[in-house]
Design an enzyme around this catalytic site. Structure first.
Site, PDB file in Angstrom:
ATOM      1  CB  CYS A   1      -0.917   0.081   1.391  1.00  0.00           C
ATOM      2  SG  CYS A   1      -1.988   1.406   1.290  1.00  0.00           S
TER       3      CYS A   1
ATOM      4  NE  ARG B   1      -0.879   4.867   8.713  1.00  0.00           N
ATOM      5  CZ  ARG B   1      -1.944   4.594   9.237  1.00  0.00           C
ATOM      6  NH1 ARG B   1      -2.470   4.778  10.153  1.00  0.00           N
ATOM      7  NH2 ARG B   1      -2.789   4.366   8.098  1.00  0.00           N
TER       8      ARG B   1
ATOM      9  CG  HIS C   1      -1.662  -1.115   5.817  1.00  0.00           C
ATOM     10  ND1 HIS C   1      -2.226  -0.215   6.707  1.00  0.00           N
ATOM     11  CD2 HIS C   1      -1.660  -0.784   4.476  1.00  0.00           C
ATOM     12  CE1 HIS C   1      -2.541   0.722   5.748  1.00  0.00           C
ATOM     13  NE2 HIS C   1      -2.454   0.430   4.547  1.00  0.00           N
TER      14      HIS C   1
HETATM   15 CO    CO Z   1      -3.367   1.007   2.813  1.00  0.00          CO
END
Ligand code: CO
Length: 213
Positions: free
Chosen positions: A46, A50, A102
């Site tokens: 993604c 983070r 995630h």
């Molecule tokens: Co994502």
């Protein structure tokens, strides 16, 4: 000089400090990168800030080929991801393709909601389809667990999509070693775990594609 350029000054400072650190710990580091590009891993993850590929799994520059987009999707109409996969498989000959989702994924959450900006809505439409396909399981969960589970389902569905891609199937047909994996990263504690959907042959891929889960 405009204010925006000044705002980036700390990044250039960081860069100079990083170069100094790398040269100190490994004087051959930059020379070695110019000699070869032979990563063993393709990471499809993604775009979420983070979830940085290299740091999470402790790989150095040069060790992982990376493609990232919102919600780590592999669509058969996406020239970008298909080109990355073909190059990784046929030229770099990576040994592993890791689809890494995630928990806490905003793209997945958007697919559980009412509507997003036009392009995001278009992009995440496949996830709405996965949510519909797994609606019985998802309906039994509370909101947080439903979001978590759809993040996992989305990764498994992307591994399924990989199983259809010609460059991957052709690699297996000619005997090239290539394993597909579905992983998920938890932004709450930093743990990455396998979703146990590893595939390493056409036969396994076909069994996986006909399995209902
Ligand atoms: Co994502």
């Amino acid at each position: 000089m405009c204010q925006q350029c000044d705002d980036l000054n700390h990044l250039f400072d960081n860069n100079r400090a990083w170069i100094a650190r790398m040269n100190e710990t490994d004087p051959d580091f930059f020379d070695s990168l110019t000699r070869t590009h032979a990563p063993e891993y393709l990471w499809i993850g993604c775009s979420d800030a983070r979830v940085p590929a290299n740091q999470i799994v402790g790989l150095k520059p040069g060790e992982v080929f990376v493609h990232r987009n919102i919600a780590n999707l592999i669509n058969s109409s996406d020239m970008n991801v298909l080109t990355v996969i073909e190059y990784a498989v046929e030229v770099l000959q990576v040994k592993h393709i890791m689809v890494t989702g995630h928990y806490g994924c905003g793209g997945v959450k958007a697919a559980l909601g009412d509507g997003s900006p036009d392009m995001v809505e278009h992009w995440i439409r496949p996830i709405r389809k996965y949510a519909l396909r797994h609606q019985d399981e998802l309906a039994r969960l509370d909101d947080q667990a439903r979001w978590d589970r759809l993040c996992e389902i989305n990764v498994i569905e992307q591994v399924r999509n990989l199983c259809h891609i010609p460059s991957i199937r052709n690699a297996w047909a000619r005997g090239q070693r290539l394993e597909l994996h579905g992983l998920i990263y938890d932004i709450r504690d930093g743990v990455i775990k396998s979703l146990d959907v590893s595939i390493c042959s056409r036969e396994q891929a076909d069994r996986f594609l006909t399995r209902c889960d």
